[in-house]
Design an enzyme around this catalytic site. Sequence first.
Site, PDB file in Angstrom:
ATOM      1  CE1 TYR A  63      -3.237  -2.835   0.184  1.00 28.39           C
ATOM      2  CE2 TYR A  63      -3.190  -2.732   2.571  1.00 28.39           C
ATOM      3  CZ  TYR A  63      -3.641  -3.320   1.408  1.00 28.39           C
ATOM      4  OH  TYR A  63      -4.488  -4.392   1.477  1.00 28.39           O
ATOM      5  CG  HIS A 128      -1.123  -8.380  -0.296  1.00 28.69           C
ATOM      6  ND1 HIS A 128      -0.646  -7.099  -0.115  1.00 28.69           N
ATOM      7  CD2 HIS A 128      -2.424  -8.232  -0.683  1.00 28.69           C
ATOM      8  CE1 HIS A 128      -1.600  -6.231  -0.410  1.00 28.69           C
ATOM      9  NE2 HIS A 128      -2.692  -6.890  -0.755  1.00 28.69           N
TER      10      HIS A 128
HETATM   11  P1  NAD Z   1     -13.406   0.043   1.367  1.00 26.70           P
HETATM   12  O1  NAD Z   1     -14.554  -0.662   0.767  1.00 26.70           O
HETATM   13  O2  NAD Z   1     -13.200  -0.064   2.810  1.00 26.70           O
HETATM   14  O3  NAD Z   1     -13.530   1.565   0.879  1.00 26.70           O
HETATM   15  C1  NAD Z   1     -12.575   2.519   1.221  1.00 26.70           C
HETATM   16  C2  NAD Z   1     -12.991   3.866   0.646  1.00 26.70           C
HETATM   17  O4  NAD Z   1     -14.189   4.303   1.294  1.00 26.70           O
HETATM   18  C3  NAD Z   1     -11.955   4.946   0.932  1.00 26.70           C
HETATM   19  O5  NAD Z   1     -11.986   5.883  -0.132  1.00 26.70           O
HETATM   20  C4  NAD Z   1     -12.468   5.594   2.203  1.00 26.70           C
HETATM   21  O6  NAD Z   1     -11.976   6.887   2.352  1.00 26.70           O
HETATM   22  C5  NAD Z   1     -13.960   5.544   1.959  1.00 26.70           C
HETATM   23  N1  NAD Z   1     -14.768   5.562   3.195  1.00 26.70           N
HETATM   24  C6  NAD Z   1     -14.543   4.920   4.367  1.00 26.70           C
HETATM   25  N2  NAD Z   1     -15.522   5.184   5.249  1.00 26.70           N
HETATM   26  C7  NAD Z   1     -16.406   6.004   4.638  1.00 26.70           C
HETATM   27  C8  NAD Z   1     -17.614   6.607   5.022  1.00 26.70           C
HETATM   28  N3  NAD Z   1     -18.120   6.405   6.247  1.00 26.70           N
HETATM   29  N4  NAD Z   1     -18.268   7.385   4.133  1.00 26.70           N
HETATM   30  C9  NAD Z   1     -17.765   7.577   2.880  1.00 26.70           C
HETATM   31  N5  NAD Z   1     -16.611   7.034   2.441  1.00 26.70           N
HETATM   32  C10 NAD Z   1     -15.938   6.247   3.312  1.00 26.70           C
HETATM   33  O7  NAD Z   1     -12.110  -0.472   0.576  1.00 26.70           O
HETATM   34  P2  NAD Z   1     -10.599  -0.722   1.007  1.00 26.70           P
HETATM   35  O8  NAD Z   1      -9.996   0.421   1.713  1.00 26.70           O
HETATM   36  O9  NAD Z   1      -9.936  -1.215  -0.221  1.00 26.70           O
HETATM   37  O10 NAD Z   1     -10.691  -1.974   1.986  1.00 26.70           O
HETATM   38  C11 NAD Z   1     -10.528  -1.857   3.369  1.00 26.70           C
HETATM   39  C12 NAD Z   1      -9.199  -2.404   3.853  1.00 26.70           C
HETATM   40  O11 NAD Z   1      -9.160  -3.819   3.689  1.00 26.70           O
HETATM   41  C13 NAD Z   1      -7.964  -1.879   3.107  1.00 26.70           C
HETATM   42  O12 NAD Z   1      -7.574  -0.628   3.599  1.00 26.70           O
HETATM   43  C14 NAD Z   1      -6.988  -2.985   3.390  1.00 26.70           C
HETATM   44  O13 NAD Z   1      -6.462  -2.839   4.701  1.00 26.70           O
HETATM   45  C15 NAD Z   1      -7.866  -4.238   3.342  1.00 26.70           C
HETATM   46  N6  NAD Z   1      -7.902  -4.876   1.993  1.00 26.70           N
HETATM   47  C16 NAD Z   1      -7.074  -5.927   1.750  1.00 26.70           C
HETATM   48  C17 NAD Z   1      -7.058  -6.522   0.504  1.00 26.70           C
HETATM   49  C18 NAD Z   1      -6.135  -7.682   0.253  1.00 26.70           C
HETATM   50  O14 NAD Z   1      -5.478  -8.145   1.161  1.00 26.70           O
HETATM   51  N7  NAD Z   1      -6.059  -8.182  -0.948  1.00 26.70           N
HETATM   52  C19 NAD Z   1      -7.883  -6.057  -0.514  1.00 26.70           C
HETATM   53  C20 NAD Z   1      -8.739  -5.003  -0.248  1.00 26.70           C
HETATM   54  C21 NAD Z   1      -8.736  -4.424   1.020  1.00 26.70           C
END
Ligand code: NAD
Length: 323
Positions: A63, A128
């Site tokens: 990231y 990952h």
């Molecule tokens: P997410 O679905 O959590 O969406 C994140 C987006 O939504 C960001 O732009 C954030 O600013 C926004 N957001 C958060 N809360 C909000 C709210 N209350 N109102 C409006 N917008 C809001 O997607 P993500 O960040 O990709 O997934 C969450 C976490 O999961 C990642 O940060 C990561 O740590 C993990 N993840 C891991 C993998 C993997 O291992 N392959 C893949 C995806 C995500």
Amino acid sequence: MALLRTKMELRPLGNTGLRLSCVGFGASPLGNVFGPVSENDAISSVREAFRLGINFFDTSPYYGGTLSEKMLGKALKALEVPRNEYIVSTKCGRYAEGFDFSAERVTKSIDESLARLQLDYVDILQCHDIEFGSLDQIVNETIPALQKLKESGKIRFIGITGLPLEVFTYVLDRVPPGAVDVILSYCHYSINDSTLEDLLPYLKSKGVGVISASPLAMGLLTETGPPEWHPASPELKSACQAAAAYCKERGKNISKLSMQYSLSNKDISSVLVGMNSVRQVEENAAAATELALFGNDREAIAAIEAILKSVKNQTWPSGIKQS
Ligand code: NAD
């Protein structure tokens, strides 16, 4: 509306003995993945999350090309609380330079991650996005290397992450029982795609903990919409946009409803949402509190499901062809 204050629910994670807050802090936004975030905002978001009972923080060297790990490390240090009061997961095998799941690389990787995070150990180290590597290498080389790291005390538990759900069964069917403690699935337990649900009984039978990430479908289920790089089809993007507009017109927030939908399944230990501001942290924590107090807004969720019907469970390709 005044924010409701009740205790954040903790849920057991498989057989690990860990109890994760049902809302987890996804730190990919701290690597500027969804737009720039200042160090101040990163630190205050993590502080507010911890104050509201969020004890689980997830990052990866991938990231922001290691930026997320560095920012999270600074923010956790600034909390000035004992190490056992928070749970940290990071990942290995995926880097800005590409994928490398070799034993040598992942063994080196944890030392680099610990230095960036300013920690002596991480609670969970996850391979990952394993669909981009050879799954047989994950089974025969990567997981055994991670087991050695477990013995050395640098990591407490082992996980695997990926988009296609079949990669989890492929690996879990081939490793010794207990070798993989956790899976992290993303974009498969939201209003638009709930396919993870079918896998939950299998994971439970294996004692494997379940983390479900991206409840907002990486921005699809927000009023501002997804980032430029989002891999969804134009059809899925526009259906989600229509659902967000529908909610807004009725004074409802699609992100809150989506969080509550994902949080409702207690077989999921933590719903990992990416956050980059105190406001988002407060909204997502409040979504959990309101759900505990009042339950889901079934009518609104049914209306969103109707708008998304034609794209339900639509996903996108990820990974390499396995030989
Ligand atoms: P997410 O679905 O959590 O969406 C994140 C987006 O939504 C960001 O732009 C954030 O600013 C926004 N957001 C958060 N809360 C909000 C709210 N209350 N109102 C409006 N917008 C809001 O997607 P993500 O960040 O990709 O997934 C969450 C976490 O999961 C990642 O940060 C990561 O740590 C993990 N993840 C891991 C993998 C993997 O291992 N392959 C893949 C995806 C995500």
